[in-house]
Design a protein around this motif. Structure first.
Motif: not given
Length: 201
Positions: A9-15, A38-40, A51-57, A93-96
């Protein structure tokens, strides 16, 4: 036949090769991994948003996987120790992020510590002492001992995940990139995202 994830996912990717001009962070996330996930969700009026909840999910990798193994090469036992995120419905994303945070809260025993060279031991102890002094209950933190996150020393900022190419013998494995504290962007934690990533399908 074991397979590695084809897309992170782009939010997690090293780019680092797609960074905008002037950005220092090779990841869309600005996150000190010593801070709880939780600070997210903290509300922020800054143009750089949380970060928004749908992004975390969102799914962390595609194709979807029930588990994701994350290796961190900074550790001397990185061949045998790894972070693992699990979710029977597909790792998100949140699991990671939660898995990374919790892994660095794990104790780092004397046996592992004694395998480090004296210079590295001194740097880990310095990080440990600094963390203890910053805690609201320093005595409890001191008695709990060194955490694996102390071994990150100054490299406590998330730099993204990259696919691990190990001859196809390891399933769903990524490598965690780290950033030094003095490399952090002009905005600080809690985690913020800039710019908005492209849709992840």
């Amino acid at each position: 036949m074991p397979t590695t994830p084809s897309i992170v996912h782009p939010l997690l990717s090293h780019q680092p090769y797609t960074m905008l001009e002037g950005m220092k962070n090779p990841s869309l996330l600005s996150w000190n991994m010593r801070e709880a996930p939780s600070v997210f969700l903290r509300v922020d009026s800054s143009p750089i948003r949380t970060l928004r909840s749908h992004e975390l999910a969102a799914l962390a990798i595609q194709p979807s996987a029930h588990h994701l193994r994350i290796r961190c090469g900074i550790f001397s036992d990185s061949d045998t120790w790894y972070i693992e995120a699990r979710n029977p419905s597909g790792v998100t994303v949140q699991d990671v992020l939660v898995a990374i945070y919790e892994a660095f809260q794990q104790p780092y025993g004397n046996e592992e510590f004694n395998t480090l060279c004296p210079k590295t031991q001194a740097m880990v102890l310095h990080a440990y002492h600094a963390r203890v002094r910053a805690m609201p209950h320093p005595r409890l933190a001191w008695e709990a001992g060194i955490q694996r996150g102390d071994c990150l020393m100054q490299h406590t900022w998330f730099g993204g995940l990259s696919l691990a190419y190990e001859g196809g013998d390891v399933e769903n494995t990524c490598m965690l990139s780290l950033r030094r504290v003095d490399d952090q962007p002009i905005y600080s934690s809690p985690t913020r995202v800039a710019p908005r990533p492209a849709p992840f399908r």
